[in-house]
Scaffold this active site. Sequence first.
Site, PDB file in Angstrom:
ATOM      1  CG  HIS A  51     -21.438  71.611  -0.485  1.00 49.91           C
ATOM      2  ND1 HIS A  51     -20.077  71.534  -0.295  1.00 49.91           N
ATOM      3  CD2 HIS A  51     -21.944  70.727   0.376  1.00 49.91           C
ATOM      4  CE1 HIS A  51     -19.868  70.547   0.893  1.00 49.91           C
ATOM      5  NE2 HIS A  51     -20.778  70.248   1.193  1.00 49.91           N
ATOM      6  CG  ASP A  54     -18.983  72.956  -3.752  1.00 47.24           C
ATOM      7  OD1 ASP A  54     -18.367  73.567  -3.126  1.00 47.24           O
ATOM      8  OD2 ASP A  54     -19.485  71.857  -3.056  1.00 47.24           O
ATOM      9  CD  GLU A 176     -23.118  63.141   4.738  1.00 45.34           C
ATOM     10  OE1 GLU A 176     -23.546  63.770   3.841  1.00 45.34           O
ATOM     11  OE2 GLU A 176     -21.942  63.049   5.111  1.00 45.34           O
ATOM     12  CD  GLU A 212     -18.523  61.232   6.162  1.00 50.86           C
ATOM     13  OE1 GLU A 212     -19.056  61.959   5.200  1.00 50.86           O
ATOM     14  OE2 GLU A 212     -17.678  61.653   6.859  1.00 50.86           O
ATOM     15  CG  HIS A 215     -20.837  61.259   9.346  1.00 44.12           C
ATOM     16  ND1 HIS A 215     -21.590  61.668   8.395  1.00 44.12           N
ATOM     17  CD2 HIS A 215     -19.687  61.833   9.379  1.00 44.12           C
ATOM     18  CE1 HIS A 215     -21.003  62.861   8.299  1.00 44.12           C
ATOM     19  NE2 HIS A 215     -19.954  62.916   8.315  1.00 44.12           N
ATOM     20  CG  ASP A 250     -16.121  64.303  10.454  1.00 41.60           C
ATOM     21  OD1 ASP A 250     -15.620  63.112  10.215  1.00 41.60           O
ATOM     22  OD2 ASP A 250     -16.884  64.735   9.805  1.00 41.60           O
ATOM     23  CG  ASP A 285     -17.146  63.694   2.833  1.00 43.84           C
ATOM     24  OD1 ASP A 285     -16.206  64.310   2.211  1.00 43.84           O
ATOM     25  OD2 ASP A 285     -18.094  63.956   3.391  1.00 43.84           O
TER      26      ASP A 285
HETATM   27  C1  GLO Z   1     -19.294  66.701   7.273  1.00 45.45           C
HETATM   28  C2  GLO Z   1     -19.959  65.698   6.097  1.00 45.45           C
HETATM   29  C3  GLO Z   1     -20.049  66.806   4.830  1.00 45.45           C
HETATM   30  C4  GLO Z   1     -21.075  66.236   3.716  1.00 45.45           C
HETATM   31  C5  GLO Z   1     -21.100  67.212   2.608  1.00 45.45           C
HETATM   32  C6  GLO Z   1     -22.290  66.931   1.598  1.00 45.45           C
HETATM   33  O1  GLO Z   1     -18.986  65.910   8.396  1.00 45.45           O
HETATM   34  O2  GLO Z   1     -19.470  64.712   5.854  1.00 45.45           O
HETATM   35  O3  GLO Z   1     -18.565  66.765   4.141  1.00 45.45           O
HETATM   36  O4  GLO Z   1     -20.786  64.768   3.494  1.00 45.45           O
HETATM   37  O5  GLO Z   1     -21.257  68.600   3.016  1.00 45.45           O
HETATM   38  O6  GLO Z   1     -23.511  67.385   2.354  1.00 45.45           O
HETATM   39 MG    MG Z   2     -20.112  63.245   4.112  1.00 47.14          MG
END
Ligand code: GLO
Ligand code: MG
Length: 346
Positions: A51, A54, A176, A212, A215, A250, A285
């Site tokens: 991020h 980060d 994403e 992901e 998701h 999640d 992730d």
């Molecule tokens: C949350 C997301 C999060 C993103 C990360 C990168 O549900 O998966 O982990 O992947 O913030 O943008």
């Molecule tokens: Mg993610």
Amino acid sequence: MPKDITYKFCFGPWNLSEGQDPYGPPTRPVQTFDWKLGQLKRLGFDAMMFHDDDAVPDVDGKSDAQLARESKELRKKLKDAGVVAEIVAPRLWFDPRTIDGGYTSNDPKCRQFAIRRSLRCIDIANHLGCNLIVLWLAREGSYIRESKNARRSMDYLVAAIDKMLAHDKRIRIAIEPKPNEPMDVAYVPTIGHALALASLTRDPKRVGCLIESAHALLAGLDPADEIDFACSFGKLWSLHLNDQNGLKFDQDKPFGSANLRVAFNQVLALERNRYGARGEYVAFDVHPFRTTKVEHWTAHLENSRRTFLKLVEKARTYPEAQANKLIADRNYAALDQLVLEHLMGR
Ligand code: GLO
Ligand code: MG
């Protein structure tokens, strides 16, 4: 099945999380970034995802000069560790100004903040030598349908992405999608939505996506189909593998933890699309279970990679000729069993 891709692996500092959840505090002592980078190196991963904050903590409180200095210091630290920055993502969901969304907030000042912050995220990426920006559109959606105008929100999203594309001609943006959490309903829930949104921007060639697994599952989709869909447009630029046990919060479980067959099909899809051949990374992730002891802190990452590599073996030894015969005979019961027995081994 191609057998030549050597996968490169990645995770983010947040994947060595300390165990906090909405119902309780950390269960492991808070660790420094350097410790997390040290673990990444020790585990032999190739890249770290970031991020913006980060990379540069308290990014909003810092001048452009400070931001440049700190990101260049980080770049050197990464170089010394033999690690690259895979992506940088603006963390738009923490700030009081993004309570009701960043790019789609009803308040123009808040929308401006979100855009300004995203442009600074691009600057950080540049200093780190990274040209891929990830947009997880966390709060771009609504808690109640009537609170925001979804039609106008699409225009806001396009306008924000256009500003980012114009800010730097070399960056690419990977959206994403996630259908819910933290929002009740998100505006960009699937890869289809992400790519349709990309097509409305000033330079669709530079807007792609990140899938992901969890998701996709939360959207009621099969992540393997999302992979094939994105790849048929040449748009899968990054990947967050993990797992999810049904439609609940999640979970970010280790890859394959909830459903090995769904994980296998993702690997099969990655293999047939030659994911990784253009330098893309496999990122996990995933989070440690809250119960995890300090001495087992990195197990979820090692296990995810181990499962992934075992499934690559399974994909490369999948009895395709036999499967094709069963498909030609429309004998899907036998095909089903062939897959199960292949996965179980002898
Ligand atoms: C949350 C997301 C999060 C993103 C990360 C990168 O549900 O998966 O982990 O992947 O913030 O943008
Ligand atoms: Mg993610």
